[in-house]
Design a protein around this motif. Sequence first.
Motif, PDB file in Angstrom:
ATOM      1  N   HIS A   6      -1.390  -1.620  -6.314  1.00 36.97           N
ATOM      2  CA  HIS A   6      -2.543  -0.730  -6.420  1.00 36.97           C
ATOM      3  C   HIS A   6      -3.502  -0.883  -5.242  1.00 36.97           C
ATOM      4  N   GLU A   9      -4.824   2.462  -3.495  1.00 37.77           N
ATOM      5  CA  GLU A   9      -5.330   3.536  -4.354  1.00 37.77           C
ATOM      6  C   GLU A   9      -6.738   3.959  -3.965  1.00 37.77           C
ATOM      7  N   SER A  10      -7.013   5.201  -4.238  1.00 37.91           N
ATOM      8  CA  SER A  10      -8.358   5.701  -3.969  1.00 37.91           C
ATOM      9  C   SER A  10      -9.322   5.168  -5.027  1.00 37.91           C
ATOM     10  N   ARG A  11     -10.590   5.296  -4.739  1.00 39.07           N
ATOM     11  CA  ARG A  11     -11.617   4.821  -5.665  1.00 39.07           C
ATOM     12  C   ARG A  11     -11.535   5.564  -7.002  1.00 39.07           C
ATOM     13  N   ALA A  12     -11.252   6.856  -6.967  1.00 44.93           N
ATOM     14  CA  ALA A  12     -11.167   7.653  -8.207  1.00 44.93           C
ATOM     15  C   ALA A  12      -9.991   7.202  -9.072  1.00 44.93           C
ATOM     16  N   LYS A  13      -8.871   6.877  -8.426  1.00 38.31           N
ATOM     17  CA  LYS A  13      -7.697   6.418  -9.178  1.00 38.31           C
ATOM     18  C   LYS A  13      -7.953   5.059  -9.813  1.00 38.31           C
ATOM     19  N   ARG A  14      -8.596   4.172  -9.076  1.00 40.31           N
ATOM     20  CA  ARG A  14      -8.923   2.859  -9.635  1.00 40.31           C
ATOM     21  C   ARG A  14      -9.902   2.987 -10.788  1.00 40.31           C
ATOM     22  N   ARG A  15     -10.850   3.893 -10.656  1.00 34.96           N
ATOM     23  CA  ARG A  15     -11.826   4.108 -11.734  1.00 34.96           C
ATOM     24  C   ARG A  15     -11.147   4.655 -12.980  1.00 34.96           C
ATOM     25  N   ARG A  17      -8.026   4.199 -13.831  1.00 35.11           N
ATOM     26  CA  ARG A  17      -7.247   3.111 -14.408  1.00 35.11           C
ATOM     27  C   ARG A  17      -8.148   2.135 -15.164  1.00 35.11           C
ATOM     28  N   HIS A  18      -9.318   1.875 -14.611  1.00 32.49           N
ATOM     29  CA  HIS A  18     -10.276   0.990 -15.273  1.00 32.49           C
ATOM     30  C   HIS A  18     -10.782   1.607 -16.582  1.00 32.49           C
TER      31      HIS A  18
END
Length: 146
Positions: A6, A9-15, A17-18
Amino acid sequence: MDALEHAGESRAKRRARHEAFYAVTRGQFNTLVLVGSIALAAWTQLLATAGTGGGTALTSITRNLLLVASATLLVAPLLFRNPDQEFSFLGRECLTTIGYTALILSLTSALADLFPTTGTVIATIVVAAILVTDALEARDMATMYD
């Protein structure tokens, strides 16, 4: 899952997932409180009828395992209530595993108490399956952190 998987990953994708992880953790919190409360109610009923009626067929081991399960499942979300921290997640997962295992062992003990011949055989098979599953999971955890 590899941590480097991961990394790009972009910030939006990490968010996203979180947020999905947070939703699962919130559901787990509610489930632990519900199952722990049901187990505590069952233990209370078994303790009240321990000397009379249907409660005489069950041993104290069965009741004690049920008490351990209910206490563990109720304490887990109270001790580890912060869903965003990894320590809380690991602690809650550990107590969840202990609580559910104690609940299954209590049910298998009740099966062995109520049906001495076939119940004991089935209970032994279930306990062996739990031991094998836990051993395989411990092996996987050991290889993951090597």
